[in-house]
Motif scaffolding. Structure first.
Motif, PDB file in Angstrom:
ATOM      1  N   VAL A 110     -10.763  -7.915   4.701  1.00 19.61           N
ATOM      2  CA  VAL A 110     -10.812  -6.552   4.174  1.00 19.61           C
ATOM      3  C   VAL A 110     -11.968  -5.819   4.849  1.00 19.61           C
ATOM      4  O   VAL A 110     -13.078  -6.332   4.965  1.00 19.61           O
ATOM      5  CB  VAL A 110     -11.014  -6.555   2.652  1.00 19.61           C
ATOM      6  CG1 VAL A 110     -11.074  -5.133   2.112  1.00 19.61           C
ATOM      7  CG2 VAL A 110      -9.899  -7.339   1.971  1.00 19.61           C
TER       8      VAL A 110
ATOM      9  N   LYS B  76      -9.580  -0.658  -1.357  1.00 17.64           N
ATOM     10  CA  LYS B  76     -10.527  -1.695  -0.933  1.00 17.64           C
ATOM     11  C   LYS B  76     -11.467  -2.047  -2.086  1.00 17.64           C
ATOM     12  O   LYS B  76     -11.736  -3.221  -2.347  1.00 17.64           O
ATOM     13  CB  LYS B  76     -11.325  -1.230   0.286  1.00 17.64           C
ATOM     14  CG  LYS B  76     -10.501  -1.131   1.567  1.00 17.64           C
ATOM     15  CD  LYS B  76     -11.358  -0.872   2.790  1.00 17.64           C
ATOM     16  CE  LYS B  76     -11.962   0.512   2.813  1.00 17.64           C
ATOM     17  NZ  LYS B  76     -12.661   0.803   4.087  1.00 17.64           N
TER      18      LYS B  76
ATOM     19  N   TYR C 233      -8.553  -0.519   6.546  1.00 16.70           N
ATOM     20  CA  TYR C 233      -8.473  -1.304   5.310  1.00 16.70           C
ATOM     21  C   TYR C 233      -8.495  -2.797   5.613  1.00 16.70           C
ATOM     22  O   TYR C 233      -8.882  -3.609   4.773  1.00 16.70           O
ATOM     23  CB  TYR C 233      -7.245  -0.926   4.472  1.00 16.70           C
ATOM     24  CG  TYR C 233      -5.911  -1.121   5.148  1.00 16.70           C
ATOM     25  CD1 TYR C 233      -5.187  -2.288   4.994  1.00 16.70           C
ATOM     26  CD2 TYR C 233      -5.350  -0.114   5.931  1.00 16.70           C
ATOM     27  CE1 TYR C 233      -3.958  -2.468   5.604  1.00 16.70           C
ATOM     28  CE2 TYR C 233      -4.125  -0.270   6.534  1.00 16.70           C
ATOM     29  CZ  TYR C 233      -3.434  -1.450   6.386  1.00 16.70           C
ATOM     30  OH  TYR C 233      -2.218  -1.616   7.003  1.00 16.70           O
TER      31      TYR C 233
ATOM     32  N   LEU D 224       0.829  -1.203   0.000  1.00 17.95           N
ATOM     33  CA  LEU D 224       0.000   0.000   0.000  1.00 17.95           C
ATOM     34  C   LEU D 224       0.867   1.258   0.000  1.00 17.95           C
ATOM     35  O   LEU D 224       0.536   2.247  -0.677  1.00 17.95           O
ATOM     36  CB  LEU D 224      -0.925   0.003   1.216  1.00 17.95           C
ATOM     37  CG  LEU D 224      -2.142  -0.916   1.134  1.00 17.95           C
ATOM     38  CD1 LEU D 224      -2.780  -1.084   2.509  1.00 17.95           C
ATOM     39  CD2 LEU D 224      -3.158  -0.381   0.136  1.00 17.95           C
TER      40      LEU D 224
ATOM     41  N   VAL E 242      -6.410  -4.560  -1.836  1.00 16.03           N
ATOM     42  CA  VAL E 242      -6.159  -5.086  -0.487  1.00 16.03           C
ATOM     43  C   VAL E 242      -6.415  -6.593  -0.446  1.00 16.03           C
ATOM     44  O   VAL E 242      -5.630  -7.361   0.124  1.00 16.03           O
ATOM     45  CB  VAL E 242      -7.017  -4.355   0.569  1.00 16.03           C
ATOM     46  CG1 VAL E 242      -6.774  -4.944   1.955  1.00 16.03           C
ATOM     47  CG2 VAL E 242      -6.707  -2.864   0.575  1.00 16.03           C
TER      48      VAL E 242
END
Length: 244
Positions: A240, A221, A98, A45, A226
């Motif tokens: 998630v 997301k 997240y 990320l 993710v």
């Protein structure tokens, strides 16, 4: 997402985006066994966000959540990955989570403690990772039990055993892995908290920076990034977080 130059500068005033990475939570970050480089969902990320801003990335690595939080609060890092908590929120603006993970209690197999409600008793001592999300949570919630702080989350079970404590608290997967290696230990049957893993930026960087980061998390997301990162790093037991 159209990000103006002022917001990019707010995030990376040095020209390089410094990401605070906590290796104390192996679900989200770890070291590659071959290269020794940081790897994991939070690292993925961080790279994606630096790419979105169009700036180079520097990983600032710590072995405990508390140290990682301090680096962002003190602006020695520009953003970081840690659980949402009201105390941390005094200096850090958080995104929505997240990833959701669970906090559990661990005891010896022959312990009389059978349920979460049995933990908060004057004769019980609970090992936690210093400055972790569950340390902050249990420091507020436990009224009678004594909290004993291990240096980092990965050393909680070691502290629990060495000091002959009654309970260890931590991330479910970490405790399960330690219990499997050591033997003679068991997790209680229910979680004591849901740990909401998010990204945070110093509040001093402004409202627009916080908003850009929030939108980034929702995008990651929604577009499956993710989910794919969790699968790629073979993370089991984390989910998630819902879109917000």
């Amino acid at each position: 997402m159209n990000i103006d130059s002022a917001t990019v500068t707010a995030f990376a005033p040095t020209g390089t985006l410094r990401a605070s990475i906590n290796l104390g939570n192996p679900i989200l970050a770890n070291r590659d066994p071959q290269s020794g480089e940081p790897t994991g969902v939070s690292v993925d990320l961080a790279r994606a966000f630096a790419q979105r801003l169009g700036v180079p990335l520097e990983l600032v690595v710590f072995d405990a959540a508390g140290k990682s939080v301090e680096a962002v609060s003190d602006e020695r890092a520009d953003f970081g990955f840690f659980a949402v908590d009201p105390k941390r929120g005094e200096t850090i603006a958080f995104t929505a989570p997240y990833v959701l993970i669970e906090g559990f209690y661990l005891v010896r197999a022959d312990s009389p403690i059978r349920a979460n409600a049995d933990v908060d008793q004057p004769h019980n001592r609970v090992a936690v990772g210093n400055g972790s999300a569950y340390d902050l949570f249990l420091s507020r919630e436990l009224k009678a039990a004594q909290i004993v702080r291990a240096p980092t989350s990965p050393t909680v079970v070691q502290t629990f055993l060495e000091q002959t404590l009654e309970v260890a608290a931590g991330v479910k997967q970490q405790l399960e892995a330690d219990a499997a290696k050591i033997g003679g230990l068991r997790l209680l049957d229910e979680r004591f908290m849901v740990i909401r893993q998010a990204i945070g930026v110093p509040r001093s960087r402004g409202i627009m920076a916080a908003q850009v980061l929030r939108e980034f998390v929702e995008d990651m997301k929604q577009n499956g990034f993710v989910t794919e990162a969790l699968e790629r790093h073979r993370i089991v037991g984390a989910s998630v977080a819902p879109l917000e």
